[in-house]
Design a protein around this motif. Structure first.
Motif, PDB file in Angstrom:
ATOM      1  N   GLU A   6      -0.507   5.991  11.693  1.00  0.00           N
ATOM      2  CA  GLU A   6      -1.337   5.390  12.746  1.00  0.00           C
ATOM      3  C   GLU A   6      -1.854   3.996  12.388  1.00  0.00           C
ATOM      4  O   GLU A   6      -1.613   3.036  13.082  1.00  0.00           O
ATOM      5  CB  GLU A   6      -2.535   6.294  13.035  1.00  0.00           C
ATOM      6  CG  GLU A   6      -2.150   7.602  13.715  1.00  0.00           C
ATOM      7  CD  GLU A   6      -3.397   8.391  14.073  1.00  0.00           C
ATOM      8  OE1 GLU A   6      -4.284   7.832  14.735  1.00  0.00           O
ATOM      9  OE2 GLU A   6      -3.479   9.566  13.663  1.00  0.00           O
ATOM     10  N   MET A   7      -2.605   3.936  11.270  1.00  0.00           N
ATOM     11  CA  MET A   7      -3.282   2.680  10.961  1.00  0.00           C
ATOM     12  C   MET A   7      -2.318   1.532  10.650  1.00  0.00           C
ATOM     13  O   MET A   7      -2.471   0.430  11.180  1.00  0.00           O
ATOM     14  CB  MET A   7      -4.243   2.880   9.782  1.00  0.00           C
ATOM     15  CG  MET A   7      -5.127   1.665   9.539  1.00  0.00           C
ATOM     16  SD  MET A   7      -5.884   1.706   7.910  1.00  0.00           S
ATOM     17  CE  MET A   7      -7.030   3.079   8.064  1.00  0.00           C
ATOM     18  N   VAL A  65      -3.096   9.661   3.591  1.00  0.00           N
ATOM     19  CA  VAL A  65      -1.935   8.768   3.541  1.00  0.00           C
ATOM     20  C   VAL A  65      -1.114   8.886   4.835  1.00  0.00           C
ATOM     21  O   VAL A  65      -0.641   7.886   5.378  1.00  0.00           O
ATOM     22  CB  VAL A  65      -1.070   9.093   2.287  1.00  0.00           C
ATOM     23  CG1 VAL A  65       0.354   8.589   2.430  1.00  0.00           C
ATOM     24  CG2 VAL A  65      -1.720   8.509   1.037  1.00  0.00           C
ATOM     25  N   GLU A  66      -0.977  10.096   5.340  1.00  0.00           N
ATOM     26  CA  GLU A  66      -0.233  10.293   6.594  1.00  0.00           C
ATOM     27  C   GLU A  66      -0.883   9.533   7.742  1.00  0.00           C
ATOM     28  O   GLU A  66      -0.210   8.875   8.526  1.00  0.00           O
ATOM     29  CB  GLU A  66      -0.180  11.787   6.943  1.00  0.00           C
ATOM     30  CG  GLU A  66       1.079  12.463   6.436  1.00  0.00           C
ATOM     31  CD  GLU A  66       1.032  13.972   6.582  1.00  0.00           C
ATOM     32  OE1 GLU A  66       1.734  14.630   5.794  1.00  0.00           O
ATOM     33  OE2 GLU A  66       0.279  14.487   7.450  1.00  0.00           O
ATOM     34  N   ALA A 117     -11.427   6.580   7.647  1.00  0.00           N
ATOM     35  CA  ALA A 117     -10.754   6.297   6.374  1.00  0.00           C
ATOM     36  C   ALA A 117     -11.782   6.111   5.254  1.00  0.00           C
ATOM     37  O   ALA A 117     -11.601   6.624   4.144  1.00  0.00           O
ATOM     38  CB  ALA A 117      -9.878   5.057   6.510  1.00  0.00           C
ATOM     39  N   PHE A 118     -12.867   5.399   5.546  1.00  0.00           N
ATOM     40  CA  PHE A 118     -13.925   5.224   4.550  1.00  0.00           C
ATOM     41  C   PHE A 118     -14.499   6.572   4.132  1.00  0.00           C
ATOM     42  O   PHE A 118     -14.741   6.820   2.952  1.00  0.00           O
ATOM     43  CB  PHE A 118     -15.059   4.334   5.088  1.00  0.00           C
ATOM     44  CG  PHE A 118     -14.898   2.871   4.759  1.00  0.00           C
ATOM     45  CD1 PHE A 118     -15.184   2.392   3.483  1.00  0.00           C
ATOM     46  CD2 PHE A 118     -14.478   1.969   5.724  1.00  0.00           C
ATOM     47  CE1 PHE A 118     -15.040   1.037   3.181  1.00  0.00           C
ATOM     48  CE2 PHE A 118     -14.327   0.616   5.432  1.00  0.00           C
ATOM     49  CZ  PHE A 118     -14.612   0.149   4.159  1.00  0.00           C
ATOM     50  N   GLU A 119     -14.722   7.449   5.098  1.00  0.00           N
ATOM     51  CA  GLU A 119     -15.272   8.777   4.793  1.00  0.00           C
ATOM     52  C   GLU A 119     -14.305   9.584   3.933  1.00  0.00           C
ATOM     53  O   GLU A 119     -14.721  10.292   3.026  1.00  0.00           O
ATOM     54  CB  GLU A 119     -15.599   9.553   6.078  1.00  0.00           C
ATOM     55  CG  GLU A 119     -16.852   9.078   6.800  1.00  0.00           C
ATOM     56  CD  GLU A 119     -18.063   8.960   5.877  1.00  0.00           C
ATOM     57  OE1 GLU A 119     -18.319   9.886   5.079  1.00  0.00           O
ATOM     58  OE2 GLU A 119     -18.752   7.923   5.930  1.00  0.00           O
ATOM     59  N   GLU A 120     -13.016   9.476   4.226  1.00  0.00           N
ATOM     60  CA  GLU A 120     -12.028  10.203   3.433  1.00  0.00           C
ATOM     61  C   GLU A 120     -11.973   9.670   1.994  1.00  0.00           C
ATOM     62  O   GLU A 120     -11.868  10.449   1.050  1.00  0.00           O
ATOM     63  CB  GLU A 120     -10.659  10.166   4.111  1.00  0.00           C
ATOM     64  CG  GLU A 120     -10.620  11.115   5.305  1.00  0.00           C
ATOM     65  CD  GLU A 120      -9.380  11.001   6.163  1.00  0.00           C
ATOM     66  OE1 GLU A 120      -9.233  11.837   7.066  1.00  0.00           O
ATOM     67  OE2 GLU A 120      -8.563  10.083   5.954  1.00  0.00           O
ATOM     68  N   LEU A 157       0.837  -1.210   0.000  1.00  0.00           N
ATOM     69  CA  LEU A 157       0.000   0.000   0.000  1.00  0.00           C
ATOM     70  C   LEU A 157       0.871   1.258   0.000  1.00  0.00           C
ATOM     71  O   LEU A 157       0.571   2.233  -0.686  1.00  0.00           O
ATOM     72  CB  LEU A 157      -0.964  -0.013   1.197  1.00  0.00           C
ATOM     73  CG  LEU A 157      -2.026  -1.132   1.153  1.00  0.00           C
ATOM     74  CD1 LEU A 157      -2.790  -1.206   2.467  1.00  0.00           C
ATOM     75  CD2 LEU A 157      -3.004  -0.942  -0.008  1.00  0.00           C
ATOM     76  N   LYS A 158       1.981   1.218   0.752  1.00  0.00           N
ATOM     77  CA  LYS A 158       2.895   2.372   0.776  1.00  0.00           C
ATOM     78  C   LYS A 158       3.514   2.611  -0.598  1.00  0.00           C
ATOM     79  O   LYS A 158       3.698   3.754  -1.015  1.00  0.00           O
ATOM     80  CB  LYS A 158       4.026   2.149   1.798  1.00  0.00           C
ATOM     81  CG  LYS A 158       3.614   2.370   3.239  1.00  0.00           C
ATOM     82  CD  LYS A 158       4.819   2.181   4.151  1.00  0.00           C
ATOM     83  CE  LYS A 158       4.373   1.861   5.564  1.00  0.00           C
ATOM     84  NZ  LYS A 158       5.505   1.407   6.407  1.00  0.00           N
ATOM     85  N   LYS A 159       3.845   1.523  -1.277  1.00  0.00           N
ATOM     86  CA  LYS A 159       4.408   1.636  -2.619  1.00  0.00           C
ATOM     87  C   LYS A 159       3.414   2.343  -3.549  1.00  0.00           C
ATOM     88  O   LYS A 159       3.793   3.212  -4.338  1.00  0.00           O
ATOM     89  CB  LYS A 159       4.705   0.219  -3.141  1.00  0.00           C
ATOM     90  CG  LYS A 159       5.816   0.157  -4.168  1.00  0.00           C
ATOM     91  CD  LYS A 159       6.183  -1.287  -4.462  1.00  0.00           C
ATOM     92  CE  LYS A 159       5.932  -1.594  -5.922  1.00  0.00           C
ATOM     93  NZ  LYS A 159       5.988  -3.043  -6.224  1.00  0.00           N
TER      94      LYS A 159
END
Ligand SMILES: [Fe+2]
Ligand SMILES: [Fe+2]
Length: 150
Positions: free
Chosen positions: A116-117, A110-111, A71-74, A7-9
């Motif tokens: 956190e997540m 993303v931050e 996260a879903f809302e974002e 996911l980071k990639k």
């Protein structure tokens, strides 16, 4: 690959595209890059929502629930901006404004995921599960969004 690394990639890839779109004034190039950003973001949010987020929710703490709901809302807000972009002329000033808003939204999101997540998921789900999830994400991402179209 670890799910979080995959996911980071993808995050780095989208950031690179945002930088490129900022640099160019050419409307054709802008449109092309914007389409690529939209496609990449759709695929990324889809594999998160269908595979990664449900796994994080399984952690079962109030904090995990809250993070996933947010996260879903974002993602939803990102979808709203993406839906408008095809109608905006790349030569219009609003195109730049919308790309900036989208880029900032994604950056903030993303931050939160990376700071956190993801660390929480790695700690609570364990190395084996994170690797297993990575495999599932890879398989789905490899489908290039064809699943939705079917
Ligand atoms: Fe996300
Ligand atoms: Fe993400």
């Amino acid at each position: 690959m670890k799910a979080t690394d995959l996911l980071k990639k993808q995050h780095r890839q989208v950031e690179k595209l945002f930088k490129e779109v900022e640099k160019t004034e050419d409307p054709k190039q802008r449109r092309k890059l914007m389409d690529q950003i939209a496609a990449d973001l759709k695929m990324h949010t889809q594999i998160e929502e269908e595979i990664f987020y449900p796994a994080v929710r399984e952690v079962g703490t109030a904090k995990a629930e809250e993070m996933i709901d947010e996260a879903f809302e974002e993602h939803h807000v990102v979808d709203l901006v993406l839906a408008e972009l095809p109608q905006v002329d790349p030569e219009d000033e609003r195109f730049e404004a919308k790309m900036t808003v989208l880029s900032e939204l994604v950056k903030h999101h993303v931050e939160e995921e990376e700071e956190e997540m993801f660390p929480m998921a790695e700690k609570k789900l364990g190395a084996e599960r994170i690797k297993d999830l990575g495999q599932q994400l890879e398989q789905m991402a490899g489908g290039g969004g064809q699943r939705r179209a079917a």
